[in-house]
Write a protein that holds these residues in place. Structure first.
Motif, mmCIF file in Angstrom:
data_model
loop_
_atom_site.group_PDB
_atom_site.id
_atom_site.type_symbol
_atom_site.label_atom_id
_atom_site.label_comp_id
_atom_site.label_asym_id
_atom_site.label_seq_id
_atom_site.Cartn_x
_atom_site.Cartn_y
_atom_site.Cartn_z
ATOM 1 N N LYS A 156 -12.749 1.447 -9.460
ATOM 2 C CA LYS A 156 -13.919 1.573 -8.595
ATOM 3 C C LYS A 156 -14.426 0.187 -8.202
ATOM 4 O O LYS A 156 -14.770 -0.064 -7.040
ATOM 5 C CB LYS A 156 -15.022 2.350 -9.310
ATOM 6 C CG LYS A 156 -16.285 2.522 -8.481
ATOM 7 C CD LYS A 156 -17.340 3.328 -9.250
ATOM 8 C CE LYS A 156 -18.612 3.492 -8.406
ATOM 9 N NZ LYS A 156 -19.653 4.262 -9.152
ATOM 10 N N GLN A 157 -14.448 -0.728 -9.168
ATOM 11 C CA GLN A 157 -14.899 -2.094 -8.899
ATOM 12 C C GLN A 157 -13.860 -2.892 -8.121
ATOM 13 O O GLN A 157 -14.207 -3.785 -7.352
ATOM 14 C CB GLN A 157 -15.218 -2.804 -10.215
ATOM 15 C CG GLN A 157 -16.402 -2.227 -10.973
ATOM 16 C CD GLN A 157 -16.599 -2.880 -12.337
ATOM 17 O OE1 GLN A 157 -15.642 -3.395 -12.934
ATOM 18 N NE2 GLN A 157 -17.820 -2.853 -12.839
ATOM 19 N N HIS A 158 -12.582 -2.562 -8.322
ATOM 20 C CA HIS A 158 -11.477 -3.277 -7.662
ATOM 21 C C HIS A 158 -10.521 -2.244 -7.068
ATOM 22 O O HIS A 158 -9.455 -1.968 -7.647
ATOM 23 C CB HIS A 158 -10.735 -4.158 -8.664
ATOM 24 C CG HIS A 158 -11.593 -5.118 -9.415
ATOM 25 N ND1 HIS A 158 -11.993 -6.340 -8.894
ATOM 26 C CD2 HIS A 158 -12.159 -5.022 -10.653
ATOM 27 C CE1 HIS A 158 -12.742 -6.961 -9.778
ATOM 28 N NE2 HIS A 158 -12.865 -6.193 -10.846
ATOM 29 N N PRO A 159 -10.837 -1.656 -5.934
ATOM 30 C CA PRO A 159 -9.979 -0.611 -5.355
ATOM 31 C C PRO A 159 -8.548 -1.061 -5.132
ATOM 32 O O PRO A 159 -7.619 -0.241 -5.187
ATOM 33 C CB PRO A 159 -10.683 -0.291 -4.025
ATOM 34 C CG PRO A 159 -12.102 -0.729 -4.215
ATOM 35 C CD PRO A 159 -12.041 -1.917 -5.126
ATOM 36 N N GLN A 160 -8.347 -2.348 -4.920
ATOM 37 C CA GLN A 160 -6.993 -2.869 -4.690
ATOM 38 C C GLN A 160 -6.149 -2.838 -5.955
ATOM 39 O O GLN A 160 -4.938 -3.036 -5.903
ATOM 40 C CB GLN A 160 -7.056 -4.298 -4.134
ATOM 41 C CG GLN A 160 -7.516 -5.371 -5.103
ATOM 42 C CD GLN A 160 -9.023 -5.471 -5.239
ATOM 43 O OE1 GLN A 160 -9.765 -4.573 -4.844
ATOM 44 N NE2 GLN A 160 -9.497 -6.590 -5.787
ATOM 45 N N TRP A 161 -6.767 -2.592 -7.106
ATOM 46 C CA TRP A 161 -6.026 -2.500 -8.364
ATOM 47 C C TRP A 161 -5.475 -1.099 -8.603
ATOM 48 O O TRP A 161 -4.666 -0.902 -9.517
ATOM 49 C CB TRP A 161 -6.928 -2.863 -9.545
ATOM 50 C CG TRP A 161 -7.303 -4.311 -9.635
ATOM 51 C CD1 TRP A 161 -7.005 -5.304 -8.747
ATOM 52 C CD2 TRP A 161 -8.040 -4.927 -10.708
ATOM 53 N NE1 TRP A 161 -7.522 -6.505 -9.175
ATOM 54 C CE2 TRP A 161 -8.163 -6.300 -10.374
ATOM 55 C CE3 TRP A 161 -8.612 -4.453 -11.876
ATOM 56 C CZ2 TRP A 161 -8.833 -7.209 -11.204
ATOM 57 C CZ3 TRP A 161 -9.277 -5.355 -12.704
ATOM 58 C CH2 TRP A 161 -9.390 -6.705 -12.373
ATOM 59 N N ALA A 162 -5.898 -0.131 -7.838
ATOM 60 C CA ALA A 162 -5.553 1.267 -8.116
ATOM 61 C C ALA A 162 -4.092 1.571 -7.797
ATOM 62 O O ALA A 162 -3.502 0.992 -6.877
ATOM 63 C CB ALA A 162 -6.460 2.193 -7.310
ATOM 64 N N ALA A 163 -3.516 2.484 -8.565
ATOM 65 C CA ALA A 163 -2.206 3.018 -8.213
ATOM 66 C C ALA A 163 -2.339 3.826 -6.924
ATOM 67 O O ALA A 163 -3.385 4.412 -6.649
ATOM 68 C CB ALA A 163 -1.687 3.913 -9.346
ATOM 69 N N VAL A 164 -1.285 3.833 -6.131
ATOM 70 C CA VAL A 164 -1.309 4.506 -4.836
ATOM 71 C C VAL A 164 -0.338 5.683 -4.858
ATOM 72 O O VAL A 164 0.804 5.551 -5.305
ATOM 73 C CB VAL A 164 -0.941 3.526 -3.700
ATOM 74 C CG1 VAL A 164 -0.845 4.255 -2.365
ATOM 75 C CG2 VAL A 164 -1.965 2.407 -3.617
ATOM 76 N N GLY A 165 -0.803 6.830 -4.379
ATOM 77 C CA GLY A 165 0.027 8.018 -4.349
ATOM 78 C C GLY A 165 0.974 8.023 -3.173
ATOM 79 O O GLY A 165 0.890 7.174 -2.278
ATOM 80 N N PRO A 166 1.904 8.985 -3.104
ATOM 81 C CA PRO A 166 2.860 9.062 -1.993
ATOM 82 C C PRO A 166 2.174 9.341 -0.661
ATOM 83 O O PRO A 166 2.766 9.118 0.398
ATOM 84 C CB PRO A 166 3.785 10.216 -2.403
ATOM 85 C CG PRO A 166 2.995 11.019 -3.375
ATOM 86 C CD PRO A 166 2.130 10.048 -4.107
ATOM 87 N N ASP A 167 0.919 9.820 -0.715
ATOM 88 C CA ASP A 167 0.168 10.047 0.522
ATOM 89 C C ASP A 167 -0.574 8.798 0.977
ATOM 90 O O ASP A 167 -1.305 8.825 1.969
ATOM 91 C CB ASP A 167 -0.831 11.192 0.322
ATOM 92 C CG ASP A 167 -1.788 10.933 -0.844
ATOM 93 O OD1 ASP A 167 -1.677 9.865 -1.495
ATOM 94 O OD2 ASP A 167 -2.652 11.797 -1.106
ATOM 95 N N GLY A 168 -0.400 7.692 0.234
ATOM 96 C CA GLY A 168 -1.043 6.442 0.601
ATOM 97 C C GLY A 168 -2.464 6.298 0.093
ATOM 98 O O GLY A 168 -3.108 5.276 0.348
ATOM 99 N N LYS A 169 -2.972 7.276 -0.645
ATOM 100 C CA LYS A 169 -4.341 7.225 -1.141
ATOM 101 C C LYS A 169 -4.393 6.602 -2.531
ATOM 102 O O LYS A 169 -3.588 6.935 -3.395
ATOM 103 C CB LYS A 169 -4.938 8.636 -1.176
ATOM 104 C CG LYS A 169 -5.079 9.276 0.187
ATOM 105 C CD LYS A 169 -5.680 10.677 0.077
ATOM 106 C CE LYS A 169 -5.835 11.321 1.454
ATOM 107 N NZ LYS A 169 -6.395 12.697 1.348
ATOM 108 N N PRO A 170 -5.371 5.700 -2.758
ATOM 109 C CA PRO A 170 -5.487 5.084 -4.085
ATOM 110 C C PRO A 170 -6.043 6.070 -5.100
ATOM 111 O O PRO A 170 -6.850 6.937 -4.770
ATOM 112 C CB PRO A 170 -6.457 3.927 -3.845
ATOM 113 C CG PRO A 170 -7.285 4.364 -2.676
ATOM 114 C CD PRO A 170 -6.363 5.174 -1.798
#
Length: 270
Positions: free
Chosen positions: A131-145
């Motif tokens: 939440k604090q660093h959205p760029q750290w999130a894993a990304v799904g096959p649909d492109g959503k974090p």
């Protein structure tokens, strides 16, 4: 020899008894997790909604519990899936409801009894971090974090998880960490920041320009690659010299691989 006054004799006897009792009650060596038989596990997962954390924890309470149960070890709350730390931290985000440092009390009392103290620590699942660093999130096959799981390709492990573990281990002289969600919470990660995953996969498996199809050999190779990446992250955790890091399952990606094989089709342009 000079005769001692008779009135000193009781004090000398008490002193001798104290010394002999002290020698008899020498603190036993704290056991490694693998050498332990019975322990206590606390799994609170501190969150922003928790109030008065540690309010009722005292030395006397912990002393009474240990004397009654005689555990080989205690695994105490530290960081749950919400991502808040259960102790006052200078590295991560502590739960706002902490009123008493319960981890310090547990360490103080367990050390007196030779009882090992481990922490319960959420691994890849850190909802607050992504939440604090959205760029750290894993990304799904649909492109959503992901709203809860960090990417194994991103900086989460090096910039937050390891510093938090090191801080806790050094601050409380911990004997190790039980990492929760280091396997079952991990998800197939399609993070594509700077084409990092695509490039690593192409170099590792020489599959550039081909299609990963559900159930195909290529999909199995991708699942295997994810396993290699995860095992590499686990090997990083040897930073805790003298402490143990372990998780709640073995075969890090055995459960995830069938899911990966079912899920995806992915093209890598040449």
């Amino acid at each position: 020899m000079t005769n001692l006054p008779r009135k000193l004799l009781p004090f000398l006897i008490l002193l001798a008894l104290s010394c002999s009792l002290g020698a008899a009650q020498e603190v036993p060596a704290r056991k490694r997790r693998r050498d332990s038989f019975f322990g206590l596990h606390f799994d609170l997962h501190p969150d922003v909604t928790d109030k008065d954390l540690g309010r009722d924890v005292t030395d006397a309470m912990v002393e009474d519990l240990i004397n009654s149960v005689h555990p080989d070890y205690v695994q105490h709350d530290c960081k749950g899936h919400p991502g808040y730390l259960g102790y006052p931290s200078h590295v991560g985000t502590s739960a706002p409801g902490i009123v008493n440092d319960s981890l310090a009390i547990w360490r103080r009392v367990t050390a007196r009894h030779g009882v090992s103290l481990f922490i319960h620590f959420s691994g890849d699942w850190d909802s607050l971090a992504v939440k604090q660093h959205p760029q750290w999130a894993a990304v799904g096959p649909d492109g959503k974090p992901s709203s809860r799981v960090a990417s194994t390709f991103g900086p989460y492990v090096d910039q937050l998880m390891i510093p938090e573990l090191k801080e806790a281990i050094q601050k409380y002289d911990l004997d190790g960490a039980w990492v929760d969600g280091e396997c079952w919470a991990v998800v197939p990660d399609w993070l594509d920041v700077g084409s990092a995953v695509r490039e690593i996969l192409r170099n590792r498996l020489a599959q550039g320009g081909k299609v990963l199809v559900v159930g195909s050999e290529n999909a199995a190779l991708f699942a295997e690659f994810l396993g290699v990446q995860s095992r590499g992250r686990k090997e990083k955790q040897t930073f805790v010299t003298g402490s143990e890091v372990f998780g709640n399952a073995s075969g890090l990606w055995q459960e995830a691989q069938p899911t990966t094989a079912r899920v995806l089709e992915m093209r890598f342009p040449t």
